[in-house]
Motif scaffolding. Structure first.
Motif, PDB file in Angstrom:
ATOM      1  N   PHE A  71       0.813  -1.246  -0.042  1.00 58.39           N
ATOM      2  CA  PHE A  71      -0.005   0.010   0.068  1.00 58.39           C
ATOM      3  C   PHE A  71       0.682   1.078   0.061  1.00 58.39           C
ATOM      4  CE2 PHE A  71      -3.518  -2.840   1.428  1.00 58.39           C
ATOM      5  CZ  PHE A  71      -4.276  -2.154   0.748  1.00 58.39           C
ATOM      6  N   ARG A  72       1.994   1.208   0.965  1.00 55.66           N
ATOM      7  CA  ARG A  72       3.052   2.300   0.693  1.00 55.66           C
ATOM      8  C   ARG A  72       3.526   2.564  -0.663  1.00 55.66           C
ATOM      9  NH1 ARG A  72       8.739   1.232   3.123  1.00 55.66           N
ATOM     10  NH2 ARG A  72       8.680   0.178   0.807  1.00 55.66           N
ATOM     11  N   ASP A  73       3.915   1.648  -1.361  1.00 58.79           N
ATOM     12  CA  ASP A  73       4.165   1.585  -2.687  1.00 58.79           C
ATOM     13  C   ASP A  73       3.297   2.218  -3.602  1.00 58.79           C
ATOM     14  OD1 ASP A  73       6.829   0.965  -1.666  1.00 58.79           O
ATOM     15  OD2 ASP A  73       6.326  -1.280  -2.511  1.00 58.79           O
ATOM     16  N   ALA A  74       2.011   1.772  -3.380  1.00 58.64           N
ATOM     17  CA  ALA A  74       0.938   2.209  -4.413  1.00 58.64           C
ATOM     18  C   ALA A  74       0.936   3.934  -4.196  1.00 58.64           C
ATOM     19  CB  ALA A  74      -0.353   1.545  -3.984  1.00 58.64           C
ATOM     20  N   PHE A  75       1.042   4.331  -3.122  1.00 63.65           N
ATOM     21  CA  PHE A  75       1.099   5.764  -3.056  1.00 63.65           C
ATOM     22  C   PHE A  75       2.191   6.522  -3.486  1.00 63.65           C
ATOM     23  CE2 PHE A  75      -2.637   4.470  -0.211  1.00 63.65           C
ATOM     24  CZ  PHE A  75      -3.310   5.745  -0.394  1.00 63.65           C
ATOM     25  N   VAL A  76       3.365   5.843  -3.458  1.00 63.30           N
ATOM     26  CA  VAL A  76       4.647   6.363  -3.906  1.00 63.30           C
ATOM     27  C   VAL A  76       4.565   6.680  -5.521  1.00 63.30           C
ATOM     28  CG1 VAL A  76       7.011   5.942  -4.345  1.00 63.30           C
ATOM     29  CG2 VAL A  76       6.083   5.480  -1.940  1.00 63.30           C
ATOM     30  N   VAL A  77       3.976   5.735  -6.155  1.00 60.58           N
ATOM     31  CA  VAL A  77       3.929   6.045  -7.536  1.00 60.58           C
ATOM     32  C   VAL A  77       3.106   7.263  -7.879  1.00 60.58           C
ATOM     33  CG1 VAL A  77       3.599   5.001  -9.821  1.00 60.58           C
ATOM     34  CG2 VAL A  77       4.411   3.527  -8.056  1.00 60.58           C
ATOM     35  N   PRO A  78       3.582   8.228  -8.499  1.00 59.32           N
ATOM     36  CA  PRO A  78       2.850   9.619  -8.607  1.00 59.32           C
ATOM     37  C   PRO A  78       1.525   9.290  -9.457  1.00 59.32           C
ATOM     38  CG  PRO A  78       5.052  10.046  -9.177  1.00 59.32           C
ATOM     39  CD  PRO A  78       5.087   8.436  -8.981  1.00 59.32           C
ATOM     40  N   GLU A  79       1.591   8.376 -10.531  1.00 56.32           N
ATOM     41  CA  GLU A  79       0.510   8.307 -11.351  1.00 56.32           C
ATOM     42  C   GLU A  79      -0.658   7.456 -10.586  1.00 56.32           C
ATOM     43  OE1 GLU A  79      -0.866   6.108 -15.645  1.00 56.32           O
ATOM     44  OE2 GLU A  79       1.340   6.387 -14.981  1.00 56.32           O
ATOM     45  N   LEU A  80      -0.033   6.427 -10.020  1.00 58.49           N
ATOM     46  CA  LEU A  80      -0.953   5.623  -9.285  1.00 58.49           C
ATOM     47  C   LEU A  80      -1.873   6.349  -8.097  1.00 58.49           C
ATOM     48  CD1 LEU A  80      -2.303   2.655  -9.309  1.00 58.49           C
ATOM     49  CD2 LEU A  80      -0.197   2.168  -7.811  1.00 58.49           C
ATOM     50  N   ARG A  81      -0.946   7.246  -7.424  1.00 61.30           N
ATOM     51  CA  ARG A  81      -1.323   7.986  -6.309  1.00 61.30           C
ATOM     52  C   ARG A  81      -2.354   8.801  -6.711  1.00 61.30           C
ATOM     53  NH1 ARG A  81       3.144   9.878  -4.678  1.00 61.30           N
ATOM     54  NH2 ARG A  81       3.109  11.682  -5.561  1.00 61.30           N
ATOM     55  N   GLN A  82      -2.265   9.379  -7.961  1.00 59.92           N
ATOM     56  CA  GLN A  82      -3.151  10.537  -8.573  1.00 59.92           C
ATOM     57  C   GLN A  82      -4.685   9.707  -8.906  1.00 59.92           C
ATOM     58  OE1 GLN A  82      -1.334  12.288 -11.866  1.00 59.92           O
ATOM     59  NE2 GLN A  82       0.207  13.602 -10.585  1.00 59.92           N
ATOM     60  N   ARG A  83      -4.430   8.701  -9.381  1.00 54.18           N
ATOM     61  CA  ARG A  83      -5.512   7.756  -9.830  1.00 54.18           C
ATOM     62  C   ARG A  83      -6.324   7.355  -8.679  1.00 54.18           C
ATOM     63  NH1 ARG A  83      -6.306   5.619 -14.840  1.00 54.18           N
ATOM     64  NH2 ARG A  83      -4.682   6.016 -16.425  1.00 54.18           N
ATOM     65  N   LEU A  84      -5.714   6.908  -7.547  1.00 57.14           N
ATOM     66  CA  LEU A  84      -6.380   6.654  -6.253  1.00 57.14           C
ATOM     67  C   LEU A  84      -7.069   7.792  -5.558  1.00 57.14           C
ATOM     68  CD1 LEU A  84      -3.426   4.401  -4.399  1.00 57.14           C
ATOM     69  CD2 LEU A  84      -5.861   3.665  -5.233  1.00 57.14           C
ATOM     70  N   PHE A  85      -6.335   8.795  -5.682  1.00 56.91           N
ATOM     71  CA  PHE A  85      -7.039  10.024  -4.939  1.00 56.91           C
ATOM     72  C   PHE A  85      -8.106  10.443  -5.813  1.00 56.91           C
ATOM     73  CE2 PHE A  85      -2.916  11.633  -2.973  1.00 56.91           C
ATOM     74  CZ  PHE A  85      -3.258  10.991  -1.635  1.00 56.91           C
ATOM     75  N   PHE A  86      -8.290  10.444  -7.120  1.00 53.51           N
ATOM     76  CA  PHE A  86      -9.236  10.798  -8.019  1.00 53.51           C
ATOM     77  C   PHE A  86     -10.519   9.821  -7.814  1.00 53.51           C
ATOM     78  CE2 PHE A  86     -11.897  10.524 -11.906  1.00 53.51           C
ATOM     79  CZ  PHE A  86     -12.075  11.911 -12.113  1.00 53.51           C
ATOM     80  N   THR A  87     -10.200   8.596  -7.777  1.00 52.33           N
ATOM     81  CA  THR A  87     -11.285   7.526  -7.423  1.00 52.33           C
ATOM     82  C   THR A  87     -11.880   8.003  -6.005  1.00 52.33           C
ATOM     83  OG1 THR A  87     -10.037   5.976  -8.802  1.00 52.33           O
ATOM     84  CG2 THR A  87     -11.511   4.994  -7.369  1.00 52.33           C
ATOM     85  N   LEU A  88     -11.006   8.180  -4.959  1.00 53.29           N
ATOM     86  CA  LEU A  88     -11.621   8.356  -3.554  1.00 53.29           C
ATOM     87  C   LEU A  88     -12.464   9.561  -3.645  1.00 53.29           C
ATOM     88  CD1 LEU A  88      -8.521   7.286  -1.565  1.00 53.29           C
ATOM     89  CD2 LEU A  88     -10.843   6.026  -1.833  1.00 53.29           C
ATOM     90  N   VAL A 119     -17.944  12.276  -3.542  1.00 52.14           N
ATOM     91  CA  VAL A 119     -18.834  13.095  -4.052  1.00 52.14           C
ATOM     92  C   VAL A 119     -20.129  12.227  -4.125  1.00 52.14           C
ATOM     93  CG1 VAL A 119     -19.544  14.501  -6.096  1.00 52.14           C
ATOM     94  CG2 VAL A 119     -17.227  14.677  -5.359  1.00 52.14           C
ATOM     95  N   TYR A 120     -20.049  11.043  -4.388  1.00 53.22           N
ATOM     96  CA  TYR A 120     -21.279  10.298  -4.639  1.00 53.22           C
ATOM     97  C   TYR A 120     -21.815  10.155  -3.307  1.00 53.22           C
ATOM     98  CZ  TYR A 120     -23.438   5.971  -4.314  1.00 53.22           C
ATOM     99  OH  TYR A 120     -24.439   4.943  -4.124  1.00 53.22           O
ATOM    100  N   ARG A 121     -20.876  10.010  -2.129  1.00 48.88           N
ATOM    101  CA  ARG A 121     -21.636   9.865  -1.029  1.00 48.88           C
ATOM    102  C   ARG A 121     -22.067  10.805  -0.405  1.00 48.88           C
ATOM    103  NH1 ARG A 121     -23.902   5.726   0.124  1.00 48.88           N
ATOM    104  NH2 ARG A 121     -24.069   6.468   2.250  1.00 48.88           N
ATOM    105  N   LEU A 122     -21.584  12.016  -0.720  1.00 46.57           N
ATOM    106  CA  LEU A 122     -22.252  13.509  -0.279  1.00 46.57           C
ATOM    107  C   LEU A 122     -23.741  13.641  -1.022  1.00 46.57           C
ATOM    108  CD1 LEU A 122     -19.272  16.115  -0.228  1.00 46.57           C
ATOM    109  CD2 LEU A 122     -20.534  15.141   1.537  1.00 46.57           C
ATOM    110  N   GLY A 123     -23.706  12.965  -2.468  1.00 45.39           N
ATOM    111  CA  GLY A 123     -24.951  13.377  -2.924  1.00 45.39           C
ATOM    112  C   GLY A 123     -26.094  12.321  -2.274  1.00 45.39           C
ATOM    113  N   THR A 124     -25.701  11.260  -1.534  1.00 45.10           N
ATOM    114  CA  THR A 124     -26.709  10.343  -0.932  1.00 45.10           C
ATOM    115  C   THR A 124     -27.490  11.219   0.044  1.00 45.10           C
ATOM    116  OG1 THR A 124     -25.164   9.578   0.421  1.00 45.10           O
ATOM    117  CG2 THR A 124     -25.372   8.371  -1.676  1.00 45.10           C
ATOM    118  N   PHE A 125     -26.857  12.399   0.513  1.00 47.18           N
ATOM    119  CA  PHE A 125     -27.591  13.152   1.707  1.00 47.18           C
ATOM    120  C   PHE A 125     -28.242  14.339   1.010  1.00 47.18           C
ATOM    121  CE2 PHE A 125     -24.228  10.697   3.729  1.00 47.18           C
ATOM    122  CZ  PHE A 125     -24.692  10.042   4.554  1.00 47.18           C
ATOM    123  N   VAL A 126     -28.488  14.537  -0.230  1.00 47.27           N
ATOM    124  CA  VAL A 126     -29.369  15.448  -0.829  1.00 47.27           C
ATOM    125  C   VAL A 126     -30.713  15.091  -0.964  1.00 47.27           C
ATOM    126  CG1 VAL A 126     -29.251  17.202  -2.836  1.00 47.27           C
ATOM    127  CG2 VAL A 126     -27.324  16.491  -1.736  1.00 47.27           C
TER     128      VAL A 126
END
Length: 440
Positions: free
Chosen positions: A5-22, A27-34
């Motif tokens: 998991f640490r290595d997954a966050f070290v790779v810049p491209e993979l880290r960006q993809r993870l953060f974008f997904t999260l 945003v989806y979870r916030l929309g469930t309360f609207v």
């Protein structure tokens, strides 16, 4: 695993993809309360928690808890999933759609557009039915003060739900393109898992009050762990049929001669038969639910098809087994595979090309489908049976939910691991990478 998991966050491209997904899932979870405008969320939630709302509780289960809040995502992304499954079946039976699929990327783009339109149209119909048959029932009991039943309110509900479905589709496509994993599957995954969290908290509160025995809870969670392990094993299980390609000389070069295999999955239909069965069994429940208070016949019909009862559970298991055979027959064509093998000079050792190969493949697929169908039937029935035995009814674990969680988690882990392996990082398993499939 922690180092992976640490290595997954070290790779810049993979880290960006993870953060974008999260970020998109957040945003989806916030929309469930609207909430949908004009809907009294407190009354809807109270109704679903009562005995009368038990039938609609099934619909809430498959929407990831969004129906309980009647948010802008109350229908979830299930209308699109249903449209995608229908389109996939039509593609194999309608010549025009089959021709489009063979045209490459452009044809698939047109089919995807048809699927989007079908999902939004289905969502509009379901939204209209909910507004008329549920929200406006008994003089608009779920409407906020100042709101009146009528076409204005119905139009607002339909527009809100269609906009929610379109937004979820856009988010899912962005996750697939810029994030990790399949976006639509991850949205369903997030809804199911997020719905488990408050239920777990409520279960622990019941245990602390002594209303649920600790032994029953331990037994229930032991079953859940075994169920996850079994689903992982069966999901990856496959029968590998060896295929040999004949050698041929073209000019001064020799082609062919290699040996490969034809994989046939034990659970070739995956979760689709359960989705189909759930959709079919929800139709009589959905149509009769608004009339249960005034009609004993409607109440009896809804109770008969309710999967929480023995009759509904048996019907659902039979439908799952039936749809497994139908979907596998549509997706796996032994004649076409045999023709492709013969065209490219391939053959199964010990089996003559042509009709003997077709019969051999049909025999293998029929046996694999039998065990796959029984597996899906057991997955469908066991969670409800275990809940009845342990009296742990506060957790809405279902066969489809467990299968979706397992399948999406495995697929996402494979994608993360493939990214790590490309950059010479170790995967999530200390003894090698995740196996694509297991021999059966």
């Amino acid at each position: 695993m922690l180092r992976a998991f640490r290595d997954a966050f070290v790779v810049p491209e993979l880290r960006q993809r993870l953060f974008f997904t999260l970020m998109m899932l957040a945003v989806y979870r916030l929309g469930t309360f609207v909430p949908t405008p004009g809907v009294d969320v407190a009354k809807v939630s109270q109704f679903l928690g009562s005995a009368a709302g038990g039938v609609f509780g099934i619909i809430n289960l498959f929407s990831g808890g969004n129906f309980q809040n009647f948010s802008i995502f109350a229908l979830g992304i299930m209308p699109y999933i249903t449209a995608a499954i229908i389109m996939q079946l039509l593609t194999t039976t309608v010549p025009a759609l089959e021709k489009l699929q063979r045209e490459g990327e452009e044809g698939r783009r047109i089919i995807t557009q048809y699927t989007r339109i079908g999902g939004i149209a289905l969502g509009a119909f379901q939204g209209l039915f909910l507004a008329v048959g549920f929200l406006e029932n008994n003089g608009g009991q779920f409407l906020l003060p100042g709101w009146e039943p009528g076409w204005g309110f119905r139009f607002l509900v339909v527009i809100t739900q269609v906009a929610g479905i379109a937004l979820l589709l856009w988010m899912g496509e962005r996750i697939t393109e810029y994030g990790l994993g399949n976006g639509v599957s991850l949205i369903i995954f997030a809804g199911i898992v997020a719905n488990w969290v408050p239920q777990l908290i409520g279960l622990f509160q019941l245990v602390s009050k002594g209303e649920v025995g600790i032994v029953n809870v331990i037994f229930f969670f032991a079953f859940i762990v075994l169920a996850f392990a079994g689903m992982v094993a069966v999901t990856q299980a496959e029968r590998r049929i060896p295929v040999q390609y004949a050698r041929k000389v073209v000019g001064r070069k020799m082609y062919g001669g290699q040996t490969t295999y034809l994989p046939i999955k034990l659970n070739a239909a995956n979760v689709i038969p359960i989705i189909f069965a759930a959709a079919i069994i929800q139709i009589p429940i959905f149509l009769t639910a608004p009339f249960q208070a005034n009609s004993p016949i409607a109440s009896a019909i809804a109770s008969f098809f309710n999967p929480r009862n023995a009759s509904g559970l048996i019907i659902e298991v039979v439908l799952v087994i039936l749809f497994t055979y139908i979907y596998t027959a549509v997706q796996f064509d032994p004649r076409r595979i045999a023709e492709n093998l013969r065209e490219y000079g391939g053959f199964i050792p010990g089996v003559r090309p042509g009709e003997p190969t077709i019969k051999f493949l049909e025999h293998i697929v029929s046996r694999m489908t039998l065990w796959g169908a029984l597996f899906l039937g057991v997955v469908t029935a066991l969670p409800q049976i275990i809940q009845n035995l342990t009296k742990v009814q506060s957790l809405a674990f279902s066969g489809i939910g467990l299968l979706i969680v397992v399948g999406v988690a495995l697929d996402t882990l494979r994608q993360i691991e493939s990214q790590l392996m490309m950059r010479n990082y170790e995967g999530f398993l200390s003894k090698g990478r995740i196996k694509g499939r297991r021999n059966f």
